[in-house]
Enzyme design. Sequence first.
Site, PDB file in Angstrom:
ATOM      1  N   ARG A   1     -20.890  38.512  -4.927  1.00 47.28           N
ATOM      2  CA  ARG A   1     -21.282  37.111  -4.787  1.00 47.28           C
ATOM      3  C   ARG A   1     -22.798  37.062  -4.591  1.00 47.28           C
ATOM      4  O   ARG A   1     -23.518  36.586  -5.442  1.00 47.28           O
ATOM      5  CB  ARG A   1     -20.539  36.511  -3.581  1.00 47.28           C
ATOM      6  CG  ARG A   1     -20.821  35.064  -3.348  1.00 47.28           C
ATOM      7  CD  ARG A   1     -19.987  34.504  -2.206  1.00 47.28           C
ATOM      8  NE  ARG A   1     -20.435  35.004  -0.896  1.00 47.28           N
ATOM      9  CZ  ARG A   1     -19.916  34.580   0.262  1.00 47.28           C
ATOM     10  NH1 ARG A   1     -18.947  33.688   0.286  1.00 47.28           N
ATOM     11  NH2 ARG A   1     -20.373  35.050   1.407  1.00 47.28           N
TER      12      ARG A   1
ATOM     13  N   LYS B   1     -22.767  27.521  10.079  1.00 41.94           N
ATOM     14  CA  LYS B   1     -22.904  26.796   8.804  1.00 41.94           C
ATOM     15  C   LYS B   1     -21.920  25.626   8.758  1.00 41.94           C
ATOM     16  O   LYS B   1     -20.948  25.590   9.521  1.00 41.94           O
ATOM     17  CB  LYS B   1     -22.641  27.765   7.639  1.00 41.94           C
ATOM     18  CG  LYS B   1     -21.256  28.373   7.629  1.00 41.94           C
ATOM     19  CD  LYS B   1     -21.195  29.529   6.631  1.00 41.94           C
ATOM     20  CE  LYS B   1     -19.807  30.139   6.605  1.00 41.94           C
ATOM     21  NZ  LYS B   1     -19.752  31.337   5.778  1.00 41.94           N
TER      22      LYS B   1
ATOM     23  N   ASP C   1      -8.747   4.873   4.653  1.00 37.71           N
ATOM     24  CA  ASP C   1      -9.114   4.649   6.052  1.00 37.71           C
ATOM     25  C   ASP C   1      -7.923   4.561   6.988  1.00 37.71           C
ATOM     26  O   ASP C   1      -8.089   4.393   8.184  1.00 37.71           O
ATOM     27  CB  ASP C   1      -9.910   3.340   6.173  1.00 37.71           C
ATOM     28  CG  ASP C   1     -10.861   3.176   5.023  1.00 37.71           C
ATOM     29  OD1 ASP C   1     -11.710   4.068   4.863  1.00 37.71           O
ATOM     30  OD2 ASP C   1     -10.742   2.185   4.265  1.00 37.71           O
TER      31      ASP C   1
ATOM     32  N   HIS D   1     -21.032  41.812   3.183  1.00 44.17           N
ATOM     33  CA  HIS D   1     -19.931  40.910   3.526  1.00 44.17           C
ATOM     34  C   HIS D   1     -18.655  41.480   2.941  1.00 44.17           C
ATOM     35  O   HIS D   1     -18.630  41.916   1.797  1.00 44.17           O
ATOM     36  CB  HIS D   1     -20.230  39.525   2.944  1.00 44.17           C
ATOM     37  CG  HIS D   1     -19.340  38.447   3.489  1.00 44.17           C
ATOM     38  ND1 HIS D   1     -19.090  38.298   4.834  1.00 44.17           N
ATOM     39  CD2 HIS D   1     -18.668  37.449   2.873  1.00 44.17           C
ATOM     40  CE1 HIS D   1     -18.290  37.259   5.021  1.00 44.17           C
ATOM     41  NE2 HIS D   1     -18.010  36.718   3.844  1.00 44.17           N
TER      42      HIS D   1
ATOM     43  N   TYR E   1       0.366   2.728  -1.120  1.00 40.60           N
ATOM     44  CA  TYR E   1       0.097   2.574  -2.550  1.00 40.60           C
ATOM     45  C   TYR E   1       1.208   3.193  -3.395  1.00 40.60           C
ATOM     46  O   TYR E   1       1.875   4.129  -2.959  1.00 40.60           O
ATOM     47  CB  TYR E   1      -1.219   3.264  -2.910  1.00 40.60           C
ATOM     48  CG  TYR E   1      -2.444   2.575  -2.380  1.00 40.60           C
ATOM     49  CD1 TYR E   1      -2.781   1.290  -2.813  1.00 40.60           C
ATOM     50  CD2 TYR E   1      -3.271   3.203  -1.456  1.00 40.60           C
ATOM     51  CE1 TYR E   1      -3.919   0.659  -2.319  1.00 40.60           C
ATOM     52  CE2 TYR E   1      -4.412   2.579  -0.968  1.00 40.60           C
ATOM     53  CZ  TYR E   1      -4.723   1.309  -1.412  1.00 40.60           C
ATOM     54  OH  TYR E   1      -5.835   0.691  -0.935  1.00 40.60           O
TER      55      TYR E   1
ATOM     56  N   CYS F   1      -4.169   6.621   3.112  1.00 41.99           N
ATOM     57  CA  CYS F   1      -5.136   5.833   2.356  1.00 41.99           C
ATOM     58  C   CYS F   1      -6.530   6.301   2.744  1.00 41.99           C
ATOM     59  O   CYS F   1      -6.690   7.236   3.518  1.00 41.99           O
ATOM     60  CB  CYS F   1      -4.967   4.353   2.663  1.00 41.99           C
ATOM     61  SG  CYS F   1      -3.259   3.812   2.563  1.00 41.99           S
TER      62      CYS F   1
ATOM     63  N   ARG G   1     -21.094  38.826  12.656  1.00 44.25           N
ATOM     64  CA  ARG G   1     -21.260  37.404  12.310  1.00 44.25           C
ATOM     65  C   ARG G   1     -19.917  36.702  12.445  1.00 44.25           C
ATOM     66  O   ARG G   1     -19.086  36.806  11.558  1.00 44.25           O
ATOM     67  CB  ARG G   1     -21.731  37.250  10.859  1.00 44.25           C
ATOM     68  CG  ARG G   1     -22.969  38.035  10.486  1.00 44.25           C
ATOM     69  CD  ARG G   1     -23.334  37.784   9.020  1.00 44.25           C
ATOM     70  NE  ARG G   1     -22.258  38.094   8.110  1.00 44.25           N
ATOM     71  CZ  ARG G   1     -22.094  39.274   7.513  1.00 44.25           C
ATOM     72  NH1 ARG G   1     -22.939  40.247   7.734  1.00 44.25           N
ATOM     73  NH2 ARG G   1     -21.081  39.457   6.691  1.00 44.25           N
TER      74      ARG G   1
END
Length: 685
Positions: free
Chosen positions: A446, A353, A627, A474, A578, A625, A533
């Site tokens: 759940r 997943k 990027d 689970h 910043y 930041c 799993r």
Amino acid sequence: MRASSRRAAIDFFRAAAAVMVVAIHTSPLKTWTETGDFLLVEVLFRVAVPFFFMTTGYFLARDEWRGTGRLLKRTALLYLAATALYLPLALYRGGLSPLDLLLEGVFYHLWYFPAVLLGVVVAWGLSRLGLRWALPIAAALYLIGLGGDGWYGLAVRVPVLNALYNGIFSVFSYTRNGLFYAPLFLLLGAAGIRLERGVSLFGCAASLAVMAVEGLWLHTAGLQRHTSMYLALPVCMVFLFSLLLSLNQGRNKTARTLSMLVYILHPWCIVLVRGGAKVLHLEGVFIENSGGHFLAVLASSFAAAGVLCLLRPVPLPADARAWKEIDLDALRHNARVLQEALPEGCALMAVLKADAYGHGAVTAARALRRCGVRSFAVATLAEGIALRKAGVRGTVLILGYTAPEYVPLLRRWRLTQTVADASHAWALADRGPVHVHLALDTGMHRLGIPAEDRAVLDRLYRRKNLIVDGVFSHLAASERLTAEAADYTEEQLRRFYDTVEWLRSEGRPVGLTHIQSSYGLMNLPPQPCDLVRAGIALYGVYSDPDPVRSPLDLRPVLSLRARVVSIRTLRDGETAGYDLAYRARGEKRLATVSIGYADGLPRDLPRRGGQALLRGRRCPMVGMCMDQLLLDITGLPNAAPGDIVTLIGSDSGAFLPAEEAAQTAGTISNELLSRLGRRLGVVVR
Ligand SMILES: *Cc1c(COP(=O)(O)O)cnc(C)c1O
């Protein structure tokens, strides 16, 4: 550290093989020794073309032959272009038949392309039978080919064979082609046989020696019709290729392209070198002297290929800015470690997943299939469809909720759906039939039908359209080793097995049972289930630094890297980033690194004491930041733009584990890894 293209043994051997092919067509030693030349080019260098076939087979099979169509198309286009390039020479020489175009190529070296086209189709067809059948059949074809090639003089002494070869040679000019020659090497490549390095080396030397003896004997006895095929050649190739596989790391696209271009261009260079030598009256050096001739052809072929390489559009490599490095060897290693940790009769279900926790679900699934993993789990319908579209076979279980109106998609893509609760069950059944695993809620609260709700389970089993392939639950607290957690887990297990037992006693098919995930496996004694799993363990990391009962020898699969793009010096009191968030105390050197929170790094890492590796040293993060990331690299005077910064993984002996980065960020590695950004490049090793 640098990208590891320098150890791309397979791609470099492609270039070496191209040199061998040039030698085969120019006989470099002929001026000095006929026999030596024969041994070198007509025997030893005959490994070159089988090697090309083996790499093709190896990479096709590694991708479960999914790239076959693409390869055939590319080869056909290349063949067309090469044919156009050589048509003038072929017409000038004359004697061209339309059959040549289909089977042999219009020029002597172009037979290779139709041989790839036919050979790949034959090898792919045979591989459908499984290698156990495919290899012997291909070997039989090779033996037939051998009788029409190196062993011709012996084969035709048998009248039946003589007739056979007369027949064959009324169609083909040689048996060195896509039917008798290519399939065996393609399939040997597909088999991907890996022996120990020492064994490969010794085997390679020994089989080459045997082939030399075979070649000399056939040669002196005058038995050869052609010199492409020897009895020892396939054996030799298995050892050689295994040796290369053991040395191989990464890829080198330039070496690959160069070798193909040299292969295509060198006959033109032979013509041009001869023509040029005549014009310049240098026949003595460049034609009569076989060594000079070979070197001139080689140099001009590589020069022409190099120029064409330079004319290609500049590619954008995945490691140009910020990237994930996926170590498939580590993934396979982890899969094996997990498989070995499972009790008899229990199989691994790989949890893929969230794009395999950021590792790339399709890449991971393909690698795992090669380790025998046949069950996969994803969280969403879209993730399941993506795996199927990429051709992943086996069970794909969707662990999350899928709205009932998409049941047709579940069927269309042969996906197995988790039953999330009772109303989900009825809605799925209304649109069924559908294959499901029943989730039992044993305490996670759940998803799942409460394990004690036997009335609902009873009703559910009476609904026709729900095909129950499995029952699972689970665990909510298997990560922890505290007494409270252990008690809770104990209770969950009890409720699960009670219900499974009850279902069985009622004659209800439960299919495959499973309850452990990674931590369930590492913290519990072996369980009487059919599947485990595993997600996070497969990727070689722990969620957090808490200890586990039985740690496994896992290797981290993912590294996260970026580059230094700029370096500057700040005087005492100057700020960076910043909000004046960072203020230099004393003179500081800062590196700007090409990765940011848009690439999935938590924005508050600098504030929480986050670090990154540069040249094997830990450097504090001082600004994040969207990027860009700012690192304090004071004390690293040699750091330079272009250097690789490691955010997760090892660098020059230092190691920054994902667990640590996650803990610094106040989360678990599962979250950190699965949130890595889509903008990152991916380098698969
Ligand atoms: C994510 C998930 C897993 C895998 O858990 P790991 O701790 O990563 O091994 C197993 N089962 C279910 C139901 C999950 O949602």
